[in-house]
Design a protein around this motif. Structure first.
Motif, short mmCIF file in Angstrom:
data_model
loop_
_atom_site.label_atom_id
_atom_site.label_comp_id
_atom_site.label_asym_id
_atom_site.label_seq_id
_atom_site.Cartn_x
_atom_site.Cartn_y
_atom_site.Cartn_z
N GLY B 268 0.89 -1.36 0.13
CA GLY B 268 0.13 -0.03 -0.15
C GLY B 268 0.91 1.28 0.00
N VAL B 321 -7.22 1.67 5.44
CA VAL B 321 -5.95 1.18 4.77
C VAL B 321 -6.63 0.57 3.18
CG1 VAL B 321 -4.35 -0.38 4.68
CG2 VAL B 321 -4.62 0.90 6.78
N GLY B 322 -7.71 -0.26 3.55
CA GLY B 322 -8.03 -0.95 2.40
C GLY B 322 -8.58 -0.22 1.36
N LEU B 323 -9.40 1.01 1.90
CA LEU B 323 -10.03 1.79 0.72
C LEU B 323 -9.05 2.89 0.28
CD1 LEU B 323 -12.89 2.19 0.43
CD2 LEU B 323 -13.15 3.91 1.94
N ILE B 325 -5.93 2.16 -0.65
CA ILE B 325 -5.48 1.38 -1.71
C ILE B 325 -6.18 1.38 -2.79
CG2 ILE B 325 -4.52 -1.01 -2.23
CD1 ILE B 325 -3.58 -1.27 0.69
N VAL B 326 -7.65 0.99 -2.80
CA VAL B 326 -8.58 0.94 -3.67
C VAL B 326 -8.61 2.00 -4.41
CG1 VAL B 326 -11.00 0.30 -4.30
CG2 VAL B 326 -9.69 -1.20 -2.59
N LEU B 329 -5.62 3.20 -6.46
CA LEU B 329 -5.29 2.76 -7.68
C LEU B 329 -6.32 3.12 -8.58
CD1 LEU B 329 -4.94 -1.09 -6.40
CD2 LEU B 329 -3.36 0.21 -7.83
N ILE B 330 -7.51 3.51 -8.17
CA ILE B 330 -8.74 3.70 -9.11
C ILE B 330 -8.59 5.19 -9.77
CG2 ILE B 330 -11.15 4.15 -9.70
CD1 ILE B 330 -11.58 1.72 -7.93
N PRO B 333 -3.35 5.92 -10.04
CA PRO B 333 -2.61 4.89 -9.98
C PRO B 333 -0.99 5.18 -10.02
CG PRO B 333 -3.88 5.03 -11.91
CD PRO B 333 -4.24 6.19 -11.23
#
Lengths: 297, 354
Positions: B268, B321-323, B325-326, B329-330, B333
């Motif tokens: 991340g 953290v997960g959000l 990264i997502v 990426l969207i 990037p």
């Protein structure tokens, strides 16, 4: 040698193995048709199991209705996930896609632990008997149900991909996206549908495991066990997924047997699949049934 | 394209390859870097232990993350087992110090070397497989090493963990946050300069060539096997150094900290910072370290509007953290490094931004 224990563990191995096989099959389905490696497969199980649990316990629905609603929900969830999150990632490098599914998996795992708590919650009783004795071995009825359902899913998959129009379209897309598109197949629909089917069938496995062991975030570990299974069987082979799942399931239980009888190392069965995984990647990276066109470097 | 991030400053032109490959493209950026380090040198005079602790965390995680960025961003491979290497470095340094009695200042680089060896062993399958298969192989390495940490009591102290003495040099012990901050800062500066230099060298260019098109690279005479394994070695060296600094800062290492979640956080960091950007790595690390702290800090205010925010904070941090990264990426990037370039390009041309 304790033959009875070995027999019991082998039966467990087959049952757990078919469940691994079903999840691996779902994983392969997504990989084959959309070229996405889904690190959030375990969370599909988790979400399905929690949704079903909530419908049964909080809303008091009968089992069959709750189960059907769960399946419908997961179908919609799969479509939504693909359309909202994964569609923008088409054409991005593989590491981005991998990281995206990893990010999703962290997100959902934390979200579900937040909503439902960390502790194991048991499923309400679905079957009236505790265990059934077959050939002198004790088997839980939920496991028999899981075996039956798994086999039914496998037959269903076979029929779907062999004879149904949409299944053929999905196979065509997996084979060559551009050609499929030029023949009038909507690749968008195929992508969304494969995520939906994968989410739905995984949730089924999640519910079955939840009925036996109770629901907790440990369920998502099945998503990681999928990798050894899918790699052993070959990443792009649905039959391979099933075979790989069975092999890993039996292997785990044999490792547990060896461990309990002679070695006494403790948690050998948890780590053995990963050693097998590394060995397979070194010797035969395309697995037992996979296509051999992996670029060797 | 008025705001191209790579647009050059007026009057800035280069006449030799040497000028084109300097670490700092302009005198301005060099001076800014030096000024930044000087500001950090003065930081302990003004900041309390809490902020120093955060800076130290950014330091050791940043070193390990740079290793991962060299592997992922520059040589185009992927590793889901970076936390295991980080942990191996931590245990190796503590073990060396406890069993051989070598001074800690020697143990830290030696731990890096030991981790390099382990990383290269893991890198051997990497020489043959790539992409997704590599991701899965390194995932297996993560679990196998974690299992090893729990099992090998002679090395890690088993479930009770290992003690790591604080570092001392010429009779001075780096036991306070202030003194340790300088140690970490020194390591960060050295490791980042080494990293930036590596990428200007023949080997660094070989990494990039392997990433961009491995077949072309091979045709141009680059030994793929060698460079793939070397990239794993370099990346684990950084992870080992970062882990060793972590160990001697906390004074105690236990196997629980080096899970797959930390590996994902490392990934991340480099994605948020920007793949293939040295300074971006540091930005991403800072983002990842500060994100939960900012959430902690604002918890009091937010929970007035959303009751339950404080109770679920631990989960919300993980979700964030997960959000992050997502979303990165969207929507971005290329990471924070790219955003930073755009900001700089905007001010370069200000107020005539066309």
């Amino acid at each position: 040698m304790n033959w009875e224990l070995l027999g019991q563990l082998l039966v467990n191995g087959v049952i757990v193995g078919t469940l691994y096989g079903v999840v691996a099959m779902c994983f392969v389905l997504i990989y084959k048709s959309t070229q996405v490696v889904n690190f959030a497969q375990g969370e599909f199980l988790l979400i399905g199991a929690w949704v079903c649990w909530a419908l049964l316990v909080k809303f008091g629905l009968p089992f069959w209705l709750g189960f059907l609603v769960t399946l419908a929900f997961m179908f919609a969830f799969g479509v939504l996930l693909q359309v909202v999150v994964l569609r923008p990632m088409i054409g991005e490098p593989i590491i981005s896609v991998i990281m995206l599914t990893i990010g999703l998996s962290i997100f959902f795992q934390a979200l579900l632990s937040w909503i439902f708590g960390e502790f194991v919650k048991p499923f309400p009783e679905v079957f009236s008997v505790d265990s059934v004795t077959i050939l002198g071995l004790n088997v839980q009825p939920a496991y028999i149900m899981s075996l039956v359902i798994s086999l039914a899913i496998m037959v269903g998959f076979f029929w779907f991909f062999k004879y149904s129009r949409m299944g053929l379209a999905m196979r065509a897309t997996a084979f060559d996206q551009q050609v499929a598109q030029s023949l009038g197949i909507s690749v968008k629909h195929v992508f969304a549908l494969s995520w939906a089917i994968s989410a739905m069938v995984s949730s089924l496995a999640g519910v079955v495991i939840g009925m036996v062991n109770g629901v907790s975030s440990a369920l998502s570990f099945y998503g990681i066990k999928v990798f050894p299974a899918a790699i052993v069987g070959g990443l792009d082979s649905i039959v391979g997924g099933i075979a790989g799942g069975l092999i890993i399931g039996i292997l785990e239980n044999v490792a547990q047997f060896v461990d309990s009888q002679w070695l006494e190392w403790g948690n050998l069965y948890e780590i053995v699949p990963f050693y097998v995984l590394v060995a397979i990647l070194m010797i035969k990276p395309y697995g037992l049934f996979g296509t051999r066109d992996i670029e060797r470097v | 394209m008025a705001l191209s991030a790579d647009s050059m400053r007026c009057g800035e032109f280069r006449t030799s390859y040497r000028a084109d490959t300097t670490i700092f493209p302009t005198p301005m950026s060099r001076n800014f870097a030096i000024a930044g380090v000087l500001v950090l040198v003065l930081a302990p005079l003004f900041l309390n232990a809490y902020y120093l602790n955060l800076l130290i965390q950014i330091g050791y995680y940043g070193i390990a993350a740079l290793g991962l960025n060299i592997l992922v961003g520059f040589s185009g491979q992927i590793s889901l087992g970076h936390a295991a290497f980080f942990g191996f470095g931590a245990f190796a340094s503590a073990w060396l110090n406890n069993t051989t009695g070598l001074p800690v200042i020697l143990c830290i680089p030696l731990a890096g070397v030991m981790t390099t060896a382990v990383g290269m062993i893991v890198g051997v399958p990497a020489a043959r497989i790539k992409g997704l298969y590599l991701a899965i192989a390194t995932l297996a390495a993560q679990f196998i090493l974690e299992d090893f940490f729990n099992r090998a009591a002679w090395f890690t102290g088993g479930s009770s963990g290992a003690l790591a003495d604080p570092m001392s040099l010429f009779g001075y012990t780096f036991s306070t946050d202030q003194s340790y901050f300088y140690l970490v800062l020194a390591f960060v500066v050295v490791m980042y300069l080494l990293g930036a230099n590596l990428l200007r060298s023949r080997d660094g260019r070989a990494f990039v060539a392997v990433r961009d098109h491995y077949l072309s690279a091979e045709i141009m005479g680059i030994n793929l096997t060698k460079y793939r394994i070397l990239a794993f070695g370099v990346s684990s060296f950084y992870a080992g150094i970062g882990g060793a600094l972590f160990a001697h800062y906390l004074g105690f290492v236990s196997a629980e900290g080096f899970t797959i979640l930390l590996s994902i956080q490392f990934l991340g960091m480099i994605i948020i910072g920007g793949l293939g950007s040295v300074m971006g790595t540091l930005m991403g690390t800072a983002f990842m370290v500060l994100l939960p702290e900012v959430m902690d800090g604002t918890a009091g205010v937010v929970s007035q509007f959303f009751p339950g925010f404080s109770q679920g904070l631990a989960y919300l941090k993980e979700m964030a953290v997960g959000l992050a990264i997502v979303l990165f990426l969207i929507f971005e990037p290329d990471g924070l490094a790219h955003r930073w370039k755009l900001i700089k390009a905007y001010w370069k041309l200000y107020p005539f931004s066309y």
